[in-house]
Every structure is written in structure tokens, then in C-alpha cells.
Write a protein that holds these residues in place. Structure first.
Motif, short mmCIF file in Angstrom:
data_model
loop_
_atom_site.label_atom_id
_atom_site.label_comp_id
_atom_site.label_asym_id
_atom_site.label_seq_id
_atom_site.Cartn_x
_atom_site.Cartn_y
_atom_site.Cartn_z
N PRO A 23 -5.02 -14.22 2.75
CA PRO A 23 -4.15 -13.55 3.73
C PRO A 23 -3.67 -12.19 3.19
O PRO A 23 -3.22 -12.08 2.05
CB PRO A 23 -2.98 -14.52 3.89
N GLY A 24 -3.80 -11.18 4.01
CA GLY A 24 -3.35 -9.85 3.64
C GLY A 24 -4.26 -9.09 2.70
O GLY A 24 -3.96 -7.95 2.33
N ALA A 25 -5.39 -9.68 2.30
CA ALA A 25 -6.30 -9.00 1.38
C ALA A 25 -6.95 -7.81 2.08
O ALA A 25 -7.29 -7.87 3.26
CB ALA A 25 -7.37 -9.97 0.90
N TRP A 26 -7.11 -6.73 1.34
CA TRP A 26 -7.75 -5.55 1.91
C TRP A 26 -8.45 -4.78 0.81
O TRP A 26 -8.15 -4.94 -0.38
CB TRP A 26 -6.71 -4.64 2.58
N VAL A 27 -9.39 -3.96 1.19
CA VAL A 27 -10.09 -3.07 0.26
C VAL A 27 -10.25 -1.72 0.95
O VAL A 27 -10.34 -1.64 2.18
CB VAL A 27 -11.47 -3.63 -0.14
N ALA A 82 -15.85 -5.80 -4.22
CA ALA A 82 -14.86 -4.78 -3.85
C ALA A 82 -13.45 -5.26 -4.16
O ALA A 82 -12.59 -4.48 -4.60
CB ALA A 82 -14.99 -4.43 -2.37
N ALA A 83 -13.19 -6.56 -3.95
CA ALA A 83 -11.88 -7.12 -4.28
C ALA A 83 -11.62 -7.05 -5.77
O ALA A 83 -10.48 -6.82 -6.22
CB ALA A 83 -11.78 -8.56 -3.79
N ASP A 84 -12.67 -7.21 -6.58
CA ASP A 84 -12.52 -7.10 -8.02
C ASP A 84 -12.20 -5.66 -8.42
O ASP A 84 -11.38 -5.41 -9.30
CB ASP A 84 -13.81 -7.56 -8.72
N VAL A 85 -12.83 -4.70 -7.74
CA VAL A 85 -12.51 -3.28 -7.97
C VAL A 85 -11.05 -3.02 -7.62
O VAL A 85 -10.32 -2.34 -8.35
CB VAL A 85 -13.43 -2.38 -7.14
N ARG A 86 -10.58 -3.57 -6.50
CA ARG A 86 -9.19 -3.38 -6.08
C ARG A 86 -8.23 -3.97 -7.09
O ARG A 86 -7.20 -3.36 -7.42
CB ARG A 86 -9.02 -4.03 -4.69
N ARG A 87 -8.54 -5.16 -7.64
CA ARG A 87 -7.69 -5.77 -8.67
C ARG A 87 -7.66 -4.91 -9.93
O ARG A 87 -6.61 -4.77 -10.58
CB ARG A 87 -8.19 -7.17 -9.01
N CYS A 88 -8.80 -4.32 -10.28
CA CYS A 88 -8.86 -3.46 -11.45
C CYS A 88 -7.95 -2.25 -11.29
O CYS A 88 -7.20 -1.89 -12.19
CB CYS A 88 -10.31 -3.04 -11.69
N LEU A 89 -8.00 -1.65 -10.12
CA LEU A 89 -7.11 -0.51 -9.85
C LEU A 89 -5.65 -0.94 -9.87
O LEU A 89 -4.77 -0.22 -10.35
CB LEU A 89 -7.46 0.11 -8.50
N GLY A 90 -5.39 -2.14 -9.35
CA GLY A 90 -4.03 -2.64 -9.30
C GLY A 90 -3.43 -2.95 -10.65
O GLY A 90 -2.21 -3.10 -10.78
N SER A 91 -4.28 -3.03 -11.69
CA SER A 91 -3.76 -3.30 -13.03
C SER A 91 -3.02 -2.10 -13.62
O SER A 91 -2.36 -2.22 -14.65
CB SER A 91 -4.90 -3.71 -13.97
N ASN A 92 -3.12 -0.95 -12.97
CA ASN A 92 -2.41 0.23 -13.45
C ASN A 92 -0.98 0.22 -12.95
O ASN A 92 -0.60 0.98 -12.05
CB ASN A 92 -3.15 1.50 -13.00
#
Length: 460
Positions: free
Chosen positions: A259-263, A335-345
Motif C-alpha cells: 500500500p502506498g508504494a511508488w516509484v 525499481a522498488a529496490d532503487v527507490r529504497r537505495c535512494l531512501g537510505s540517504n
């Protein structure tokens, strides 16, 4: 489609028609601005940018507007000095910017993603060596204006990377453009202390583990410096049109179940390129494929740093997958993994990183800090630098907007993403690969893999 191999031509510049000028602001306060640990990470290399204009630029008018712009960018007219602890400072002495104007007997070509200008970059830029910069009377900004036969101009801009990252470099070019056109613009903030004051070591082990940089010994640093040059590389350019990207994003978003996931569009494009290049390289299923994302830190730090801060403020995030998983996962999952990687900042990570880098400078060993995956710069890693939000095609210096922007070939596996000249939501992508992989990427089979959703039926 990806670019065809460019014919072996060179743009000829008549050295007898060259004129070299020193452009100064006409005022200097003599301040010595100490560069931050983020600045020191890059070394005194130059960032070369090249802009192609159909109409002819006025060299004298450019020098006048540049001088006015330098009043608010005194570091660019200064000189680089070594500090007692091994760090670097800029002496704001208005020693000046080098502005070379030359002419070419050749006409302007129809450069673009199908005809790259890289073979002529050496002629229209020159002087990119980082050696002989520190403690020398070497300009930190070099401009080279080449006037083409029959009209049109090529503007080469070299900014010393120790002063500014890509975003700050484009901010300066925007300021110059607005000054040239007589439009108002916001002065930059040169308060390097504002960044360093944000440093705070984290008490969270996971934050420390995610640091983008690490201290290394002399041997490891030497190996990481030499390794990129051991393999020949080539750059393939390709265009992803807006409709193609929209189809990719719709597919990826539809595969997300949380729920609420986006890329974002850039997440999806990055994931797609990582998957295709991982498949192209064909590593065994159990080998690890690394993805590095160059990330601007200023947006994460928010109001803690002035919005007009000018300097290097870039970090990097890394993620990895087994080669088999990278090939087998859906576009949305990657793509979700890329989003998580960016979110680690997170702000905690960046503050920790600033403090960590500052501790090395205080001990006088800044040159022993580098990316945690510096030795992984190989065929098992890929670094993505996305400039799609930068105003590359809005640098109007009196002759309209450029019709093409060129990014130089690099010696490491890199993906560079830019807007298209039309700024229509599409992306131009530069893929720097080993020569054998670049040849594969140009083939019809791999063009179909790169562009399976091309709406118009053409691969860029």
C-alpha cells in the motif's frame, strides 16, 4: 537507436585565429575560503561541459557578462592553495578566468544522440589536466568558444570539480545566462562552514555501515586509481522518449503490491538499464551486481543548509543483487529496490558522513578517503549519475538555447542521464561500457532489449 560509430573526423581549429583573454571581476576581497571534505573527495579534476549553438555567440559580450557574474562567484576567479593539514582552500584574489576564442574552418554538424561530438571534444575544450593546479597560477574556470564556419558556436566550459558539483556548476551557468540576458538572479552562498557545521556522528550502526566513503591505505588507493585505465571503454548513446518511459513506469507501478508504494520515472529507467546491462554482461547467477547512485545531499538536508549553497554536496548510495535475481525480478521489483537505495540517504546518514569526512581532514589524511566501492569499479558495478532535472538546454547566452549538450566519455562503467533538447520528458542516456559490451549494446538484439516498449518503433 544507439549511435552509429562516428566517422573518423576531427574539427580543425586554426591556432592562428585564437585569442586568449583573462576575464576578471575587477574586485577582490582576498578571502581564503577553506574547502569542505566533500570538495576534497573529487581532487582538482575539471568537469568538462560542451554546448552547441546554431547561432553565433558574441565573444566580447560573453566576456563582459562573465566579468559581472564573477563578482558573485569570486571562487571561480581565484586560485587553489594547499593548506597545512593537506586540505585545500581558494584564495579569492580575482586572478581571473581563462577565456579562449577560436575559429574553425568547418561548418556546424547536426550533433545529437545519433551523432556524438566526442571525437571533437579535445579540440573545443583542451586543458583538462588536474596536474599543476594547486599552488599554481592556474585558472579554476576555463571557457573555450569556437566559432564555426557559416555560423554557430561551440561553448566549452571547464570548472574545477573541487569547487562545485554538477548542480552547482549548472547554477553558475544559469546565473551567467540570466546576467547576460539582463534578468535577476539569486546570489550563491559561499559559506562552506554552513555545511561542515552539520556534521554529527551517528550512534546507529546501520547508518555507519551505509557510509558512502571509507578510509583506505596507500596501496588500495593506488589500485583504485590505476584500475579504470586497464580496460578500454566506449560510450553508447540512446534516447528514451517520453511515451516509452510512461509505458515502463506504468508497468513497474502496476507490479507494486505494498500500500502506498511508488516509484519515479528515474527509478524505473535506472532499474531497466541495470537489468539489461546485467543481462548483457552475463555473469553467473551467484555473482554480485553492484549499483551506485550519485545523490544530491542538499535536498535531504533541507533548511539546515542555505538553498543557494554553492559547492560540492553530493554523496552516493549503493545497492546490490545477485546476477540471477537481477535478471529474474520484475521491473517493478528492481525499481522498488532503487527507490529504497535512494531512501537510505537520511539526514542522519549525511550528518554522519560529513562528520566522518571532517575527522579525516583534521588528521591531515583526506587523500586516504574514497568511495567504499572504489575497487568494485569493474564489470560487476555500475554507477548512475542522473542530470535529467538540470537546465542543460536553458543556458541562453544571447543566441538562443543550445541544440545539443555533450558529456565526455569516462574511463569507468557509468550511466549518465540527461534531458532531451526538447525537454519533453524524454531522456538521453550515455552508457560507458567496455568496448566489447558497447559493441553488443549497439546490435539490433540488444537495442530491442533496451527499447522493448518504444512506441514509435525506433530505439531512440
Amino acid at each position: 537507436m544507439a549511435r552509429r560509430k562516428t566517422p573518423p573526423f576531427r574539427t580543425v581549429v586554426d591556432s592562428r585565429a585564437e585569442s586568449v583573454h583573462t576575464v576578471r571581476a575587477g574586485a577582490a576581497d582576498g578571502d581564503r575560503v577553506r574547502l569542505t571534505p566533500y570538495d576534497l573527495l573529487t581532487g582538482p579534476w575539471y568537469t568538462p561541459l560542451t554546448f552547441f549553438y546554431r547561432k553565433t555567440l558574441d565573444g566580447a559580450a560573453l566576456r563582459d557578462s562573465l566579468a559581472r557574474t564573477l563578482l558573485r562567484y569570486p571562487l571561480l576567479a581565484g586560485r587553489l592553495l594547499r593548506d597545512a593539514d593537506g586540505g585545500l582552500s581558494v584564495l579569492c584574489n580575482d586572478a581571473g578566468v581563462r577565456f579562449t576564442e577560436a575559429s574553425s574552418p568547418e561548418p556546424m554538424r547536426e550533433y545529437g544522440h545519433l551523432l556524438r561530438a566526442q571525437p571533437v571534444i579535445g579540440d573545443v575544450l583542451r586543458e583538462v589536466s588536474p596536474f599543476g593546479v594547486v599552488d599554481r597560477d592556474t585558472p579554476l574556470l576555463k571557457i573555450r568558444l569556437t566559432q564555426m564556419r557559416g555560423g554557430g558556436s561551440v561553448l566549452g566550459v571547464l570548472v574545477n570539480h573541487s569547487l562545485a558539483d554538477g548542480g552547482s556548476t549548472l547554477a553558475f551557468l544559469e546565473s551567467w545566462s540570466r546576467e547576460h540576458l539582463g534578468l535577476p538572479w539569486e546570489p550563491p552562498s559561499h559559506d562552506r562552514g554552513a555545511l561542515e557545521a552539520l556534521g554529527r556522528l551517528s550512534d546507529r550502526p546501520e547508518t555507519r555501515d551505509n557510509r558512502a566513503f571509507a578510509g583506505v591505505g596507500r596501496t588500495r588507493r593506488l589500485l583504485s586509481t590505476l584500475r579504470p585505465g586497464l580496460r578500454k571503454r566506449a560510450t553508447v548513446t540512446t534516447r528514451f522518449e517520453a511515451a516509452e518511459l510512461a509505458a515502463m513506469k506504468s508497468e513497474a507501478q502496476g507490479a507494486l503490491t505494498d500500500p502506498g508504494a511508488w516509484v519515479s520515472t528515474n527509478d524505473v529507467l535506472t532499474a531497466h538499464l541495470w537489468r539489461v546491462l546485467g543481462e548483457l554482461r552475463g555473469h553467473p547467477d551467484e555473482s554480485v551486481e553492484w549499483l551506485g547512485l550519485v545523490v544530491g545531499a542538499q535536498s535531504v538536508l533541507g533548511g539546515a543548509l542555505p538553498s543557494s549553497y554553492w559547492g560540492n554536496c553530493v554523496t552516493k548510495s549503493w545497492t546490490s543483487l545477485r546476477a540471477g535475481d537481477l535478471r529474474g525480478r520484475s521491473l517493478g521489483a528492481v525499481a522498488a529496490d532503487v527507490r529504497r537505495c535512494l531512501g537510505s540517504n537520511t539526514e542522519d546518514k549525511l550528518r554522519d558522513e560529513i562528520a566522518f569526512l571532517g575527522s579525516y581532514r583534521r588528521r591531515g589524511v583526506s587523500r586516504h578517503v574514497m568511495s567504499v566501492h572504489a575497487l568494485d569499479v569493474s564489470e560487476t558495478s555500475l554507477s548512475v549519475n542522473n542530470w535529467s532535472r538540470f537546465p542543460l538546454y536553458r543556458i541562453d547566452l544571447g543566441a538562443g538555447q543550445p541544440f545539443w549538450y555533450e558529456f565526455p566519455d569516462l574511463p569507468v562503467p557509468t550511466v549518465h542521464v540527461t534531458p532531451t533538447p526538447q525537454e519533453d520528458g524524454g531522456r538521453d542516456v550515455y552508457l560507458c561500457l567496455s568496448e566489447e559490451h558497447a559493441d553488443l549494446a549497439r546490435s539490433p538484439r540488444w537495442q530491442e532489449r533496451l527499447h522493448p516498449r518504444a512506441v514509435s518503433g525506433r530505439a531512440g
